[in-house]
Design a protein around this motif. Structure first.
Motif, PDB file in Angstrom:
ATOM      1  N   TYR A   1       5.711  -9.356  27.893  1.00 35.27           N
ATOM      2  CA  TYR A   1       5.486  -9.307  26.449  1.00 35.27           C
ATOM      3  C   TYR A   1       6.696  -8.751  25.717  1.00 35.27           C
ATOM      4  N   GLN A   2       6.997  -9.314  24.560  1.00 39.38           N
ATOM      5  CA  GLN A   2       7.947  -8.724  23.631  1.00 39.38           C
ATOM      6  C   GLN A   2       7.207  -7.631  22.876  1.00 39.38           C
ATOM      7  N   THR A   3       7.792  -6.439  22.785  1.00 37.42           N
ATOM      8  CA  THR A   3       7.074  -5.293  22.227  1.00 37.42           C
ATOM      9  C   THR A   3       7.747  -4.786  20.963  1.00 37.42           C
ATOM     10  N   ALA A   4       6.932  -4.323  20.015  1.00 31.99           N
ATOM     11  CA  ALA A   4       7.459  -3.779  18.764  1.00 31.99           C
ATOM     12  C   ALA A   4       6.533  -2.683  18.252  1.00 31.99           C
ATOM     13  N   MET A   5       7.132  -1.650  17.676  1.00 29.57           N
ATOM     14  CA  MET A   5       6.402  -0.538  17.073  1.00 29.57           C
ATOM     15  C   MET A   5       6.898  -0.390  15.633  1.00 29.57           C
ATOM     16  N   ILE A   6       5.983  -0.557  14.663  1.00 29.84           N
ATOM     17  CA  ILE A   6       6.360  -0.512  13.247  1.00 29.84           C
ATOM     18  C   ILE A   6       5.394   0.399  12.495  1.00 29.84           C
ATOM     19  N   GLY A   7       5.958   1.362  11.755  1.00 27.05           N
ATOM     20  CA  GLY A   7       5.140   2.241  10.928  1.00 27.05           C
ATOM     21  C   GLY A   7       5.148   3.671  11.411  1.00 27.05           C
ATOM     22  N   LYS A   8       3.988   4.316  11.354  1.00 26.90           N
ATOM     23  CA  LYS A   8       3.905   5.732  11.710  1.00 26.90           C
ATOM     24  C   LYS A   8       3.890   5.898  13.230  1.00 26.90           C
ATOM     25  N   TRP A   9       4.812   6.686  13.727  1.00 22.83           N
ATOM     26  CA  TRP A   9       4.969   6.942  15.161  1.00 22.83           C
ATOM     27  C   TRP A   9       4.443   8.332  15.504  1.00 22.83           C
ATOM     28  N   HIS A  10       5.046   9.369  14.954  1.00 24.04           N
ATOM     29  CA  HIS A  10       4.544  10.748  14.999  1.00 24.04           C
ATOM     30  C   HIS A  10       4.496  11.346  16.397  1.00 24.04           C
TER      31      HIS A  10
ATOM     32  N   GLU B   1      10.052   8.263   9.449  1.00 25.20           N
ATOM     33  CA  GLU B   1      10.619   9.560   9.789  1.00 25.20           C
ATOM     34  C   GLU B   1       9.509  10.604   9.772  1.00 25.20           C
ATOM     35  N   SER B   2       9.285  11.246  10.908  1.00 29.86           N
ATOM     36  CA  SER B   2       8.289  12.309  11.044  1.00 29.86           C
ATOM     37  C   SER B   2       6.930  11.833  10.526  1.00 29.86           C
ATOM     38  N   GLN B   3       6.285  12.630   9.684  1.00 30.33           N
ATOM     39  CA  GLN B   3       4.997  12.282   9.093  1.00 30.33           C
ATOM     40  C   GLN B   3       5.124  11.070   8.175  1.00 30.33           C
ATOM     41  N   GLY B   4       6.276  10.913   7.554  1.00 30.07           N
ATOM     42  CA  GLY B   4       6.491   9.804   6.638  1.00 30.07           C
ATOM     43  C   GLY B   4       6.100  10.156   5.216  1.00 30.07           C
ATOM     44  N   LYS B   5       6.848   9.629   4.270  1.00 26.74           N
ATOM     45  CA  LYS B   5       6.540   9.826   2.854  1.00 26.74           C
ATOM     46  C   LYS B   5       5.790   8.608   2.332  1.00 26.74           C
ATOM     47  N   TYR B   6       4.912   8.861   1.361  1.00 24.67           N
ATOM     48  CA  TYR B   6       4.206   7.746   0.741  1.00 24.67           C
ATOM     49  C   TYR B   6       5.145   6.885  -0.100  1.00 24.67           C
ATOM     50  N   PHE B   7       6.023   7.531  -0.855  1.00 26.93           N
ATOM     51  CA  PHE B   7       6.912   6.794  -1.746  1.00 26.93           C
ATOM     52  C   PHE B   7       8.369   6.908  -1.289  1.00 26.93           C
TER      53      PHE B   7
ATOM     54  N   GLY C   1       9.623   2.089  -2.885  1.00 26.47           N
ATOM     55  CA  GLY C   1       8.293   1.522  -2.962  1.00 26.47           C
ATOM     56  C   GLY C   1       7.283   2.367  -2.221  1.00 26.47           C
ATOM     57  N   HIS C   2       6.098   1.806  -2.030  1.00 29.61           N
ATOM     58  CA  HIS C   2       5.004   2.520  -1.368  1.00 29.61           C
ATOM     59  C   HIS C   2       4.988   2.180   0.115  1.00 29.61           C
ATOM     60  N   SER C   3       4.746   3.177   0.959  1.00 30.60           N
ATOM     61  CA  SER C   3       4.887   2.996   2.405  1.00 30.60           C
ATOM     62  C   SER C   3       3.948   1.926   2.957  1.00 30.60           C
ATOM     63  N   THR C   4       2.731   1.803   2.416  1.00 33.78           N
ATOM     64  CA  THR C   4       1.805   0.799   2.937  1.00 33.78           C
ATOM     65  C   THR C   4       2.358  -0.607   2.735  1.00 33.78           C
TER      66      THR C   4
ATOM     67  N   TYR D   1      -0.058   2.355   9.772  1.00 32.63           N
ATOM     68  CA  TYR D   1       0.096   2.849   8.406  1.00 32.63           C
ATOM     69  C   TYR D   1       0.048   4.374   8.351  1.00 32.63           C
ATOM     70  N   LYS D   2       0.740   4.930   7.363  1.00 32.11           N
ATOM     71  CA  LYS D   2       0.589   6.353   7.053  1.00 32.11           C
ATOM     72  C   LYS D   2      -0.743   6.603   6.335  1.00 32.11           C
ATOM     73  N   ALA D   3      -1.072   5.727   5.407  1.00 33.52           N
ATOM     74  CA  ALA D   3      -2.307   5.855   4.637  1.00 33.52           C
ATOM     75  C   ALA D   3      -3.523   5.701   5.557  1.00 33.52           C
ATOM     76  N   PRO D   4      -4.643   6.348   5.149  1.00 33.76           N
ATOM     77  CA  PRO D   4      -4.847   7.198   3.973  1.00 33.76           C
ATOM     78  C   PRO D   4      -4.738   8.700   4.259  1.00 33.76           C
ATOM     79  N   HIS D   5      -3.666   9.115   4.891  1.00 33.55           N
ATOM     80  CA  HIS D   5      -3.458  10.525   5.212  1.00 33.55           C
ATOM     81  C   HIS D   5      -3.368  11.382   3.948  1.00 33.55           C
ATOM     82  N   ASP D   6      -3.827  12.624   4.058  1.00 33.68           N
ATOM     83  CA  ASP D   6      -3.674  13.615   3.006  1.00 33.68           C
ATOM     84  C   ASP D   6      -2.189  13.717   2.624  1.00 33.68           C
ATOM     85  N   ASP D   7      -1.806  13.756   1.396  1.00 35.08           N
ATOM     86  CA  ASP D   7      -2.589  13.992   0.215  1.00 35.08           C
ATOM     87  C   ASP D   7      -2.752  12.740  -0.643  1.00 35.08           C
ATOM     88  N   PHE D   8      -3.078  11.612  -0.031  1.00 35.39           N
ATOM     89  CA  PHE D   8      -3.634  10.450  -0.698  1.00 35.39           C
ATOM     90  C   PHE D   8      -2.835   9.975  -1.916  1.00 35.39           C
ATOM     91  N   GLU D   9      -1.550   9.719  -1.689  1.00 34.56           N
ATOM     92  CA  GLU D   9      -0.695   9.216  -2.770  1.00 34.56           C
ATOM     93  C   GLU D   9      -0.763   7.689  -2.771  1.00 34.56           C
TER      94      GLU D   9
END
Length: 540
Positions: free
Chosen positions: A130-139, A154-160, A181-184, A211-219
């Motif tokens: 399989y070809q493998t890919a990881m995109i988004g929140k890693w943490h 990066e780390s927790q990730g920023k919403y904006f 833009g918005h992370s989602t 996705y980072k969302a819908p993690h606190d603080d819900f931006e």
């Protein structure tokens, strides 16, 4: 296993050819596509709980927060008894990546790291071609180097205006890519770009889309500012203490409730240093009115983030259909754990109560799953990796502790499947003031033991990061048991641990719990301080 894989492959091919003849425009594969084995897309949002997925029929279902996810469930399988083994981001992701429990994989807390040598799931997928890919929140801190391609927050990730680290943008940890833009939206854009320009059409792919969302603080993205604005969000009855007088124990409430304001950050103003009432500046009176107003604000922000996820999944699903990938792709949707949406007047996760411990889990695979399938199989997140490997034509490695349920995607339950699932939370009183605990969850009962000791002795006497002063140090809190009859009390409002009618059930569960801790190597051999507390209070 080999005969099963061969049969499945033939079924996949036959169904694909049938569907292609019936709908050549939307479902015909692109020229040169490898359709012998399914592609796999593992979609995970952060803190998206079952209460906020319409398909689960919770009090929020009438708001229709997730039409795309609900449609995925209606056309595939919805699993109702899926649980994490630790309701917090990093350990849950570690369980999924390794197929192992925390003391085996070394990911006990938010501070732990998963190095490339132990990123087992993409390694095993690569072995299967399989070809493998990881995109988004890693943490998981270390470079996700076991993937062929990564583009991770990066780390927790920023919403904006988030920053990512990308495998094609330099050398870790300096391989930053910045966006506006918005992370989602951006996570979806990156995934679509990978599918369009980097995917190898002569090779099946395994894609983790997080996705980072819908993690606190819900931006939420600004376009959702009016979503649900004039809607009253249904409240859980046990948001208010007067509706749950028999909930909890001395571990969660103290003696004569002297720790009720200390344990568990809150929606109401109960917790002195972190509550949504204070955070949102709500000063209404009486107290229940302020609590209700804080809950309404909390849920609207949360559901606006959920709406952004669901809309973006609509974009992704439309692309898969248009490109002929829909029929031959296993799509899994889940959250990294559950989340407390005001139940018991709690925010966040970490608890072993169902709203926090239960994970949404939906699978869509037209070639192998009948539409409308419902499953009550008792699953935990160590099982995800083995199941995906099985669907890819592989077997579960001996070092994985989870078990594949790929043979039971029809909703059936084998007699030899687990009858209970284990849970363990380590980070005593850190961030959200939840005492350290472990326990068992069966289909009918739940047994929780709060051993309530700081994870690291050096933390004793220091304040939580959320506290404004050190009035409440991180120290041991009362040790106690809780037991809930989930058939009679699915909201877990009445602790029946001292009810003599359940004495035999509790004794049996304690035996099972001790045996499971030994089997899973969760016996705290490296933590004699914990062992002493556990043994001293086991029979109390």
């Amino acid at each position: 296993m080999k005969n099963l894989t061969l049969t499945t492959d033939l079924l996949i091919l036959a169904l694909f050819l049938f569907s292609a003849c019936g709908n050549q425009t939307a479902l015909a594969p692109a020229k040169g596509e490898d359709t012998a084995r399914p592609n796999i897309i593992f979609i995970m949002s952060d803190d998206h709980t079952t209460q906020a997925v319409g398909a689960y029929g919770s009090r929020l279902a009438s708001l229709n927060p997730t039409p795309n996810i609900d449609a995925l469930a209606a056309d595939g399988a919805l699993f109702s008894h899926v649980f994490c083994t630790n309701s917090i981001c990093t350990p849950s992701r570690g369980n999924i990546m390794t197929g192992q429990y925390s003391q085996t994989n070394g990911i006990l807390t938010l501070d732990d790291t998963l190095p490339p040598a132990r990123q087992y799931l993409p390694m095993e997928m690569s072995k299967l071609g399989y070809q493998t890919a990881m995109i988004g929140k890693w943490h998981l801190k270390a470079e996700p180097a076991a993937y062929d391609y990564y583009h991770v927050l990066e780390s927790q990730g920023k919403y904006f205006n988030p920053e990512f680290r990308a495998s094609d943008a330099g050398t870790w940890p300096d391989n930053f890519v910045k966006y506006e833009g918005h992370s989602t939206d951006i996570v979806t854009d990156v995934t679509l770009d990978w599918l369009k320009t980097k995917r190898k059409k002569d090779q099946p792919f395994f894609l983790m889309h997080h996705y980072k969302a819908p993690h606190d603080d819900f931006e939420f993205a600004p376009r959702y500012a009016d979503y649900l604005e004039n809607t009253h969000i249904p409240e859980p009855a046990n948001l208010y203490d007067q509706n749950q007088p028999d909930f909890g124990s001395e571990a969660t409430r103290g003696v004569n409730d002297d720790l009720r304001n200390r344990i568990g950050t809150s929606v109401s103003d109960r917790h002195p240093y972190r509550s949504y009432t204070e955070q949102y500046g709500i000063t209404k009176t009486p107290r229940d009115s302020a609590t209700s107003a804080a809950y309404q604000e909390y849920l609207k922000r949360y559901l606006r983030c959920v709406k952004g996820v669901d809309d973006n999944l609509g974009r992704l699903f439309d692309y898969l259909k248009a490109e002929g990938l829909w029929e031959n792709t296993v799509i899994i949707y889940t959250g990294d754990q559950g989340f407390m949406l005001g139940e018991h007047d709690y925010m966040d996760k970490r608890w072993m109560y169902d709203e926090s411990m239960r994970m949404p889990f939906i699978m869509h695979y037209p070639a192998g799953i009948k539409a409308g399938t419902k499953s009550e199989l008792l699953i935990n997140n160590t099982d995800f990796g083995p199941t995906m490997l099985s669907l890819a034509g592989g077997e579960t490695p001996d070092y994985m502790q989870g078990r594949s349920f790929a043979e039971y995607l029809d909703g059936s339950e084998p007699d030899d499947w687990r009858k209970s699932t284990y849970y363990r939370y380590w980070m005593h009183l850190t961030h959200h003031d939840v005492p350290a605990n472990f326990g068992l969850r069966t289909k009918d009962f739940k047994l929780i033991f709060y051993y309530a000791q700081p994870y690291k002795e050096k933390l004793i006497g220091t304040g939580s990061m959320w506290w404004k002063e050190d009035s409440y140090p991180i120290t041991a809190t009362p040790v106690a048991w809780e037991f809930y009859d989930l058939k009679k009390d699915p909201s877990e409002n009445v602790n029946r641990y001292d009810d003599p009618a359940y004495a035999d059930v509790i004794a049996s569960l304690k035996d099972d719990l001790r045996e499971m801790r030994e089997e899973l190597k969760e016996t705290d051999e490296n933590y004699p301080r914990f062992q002493q507390v556990i043994e001293a209070n086991w029979d109390k």
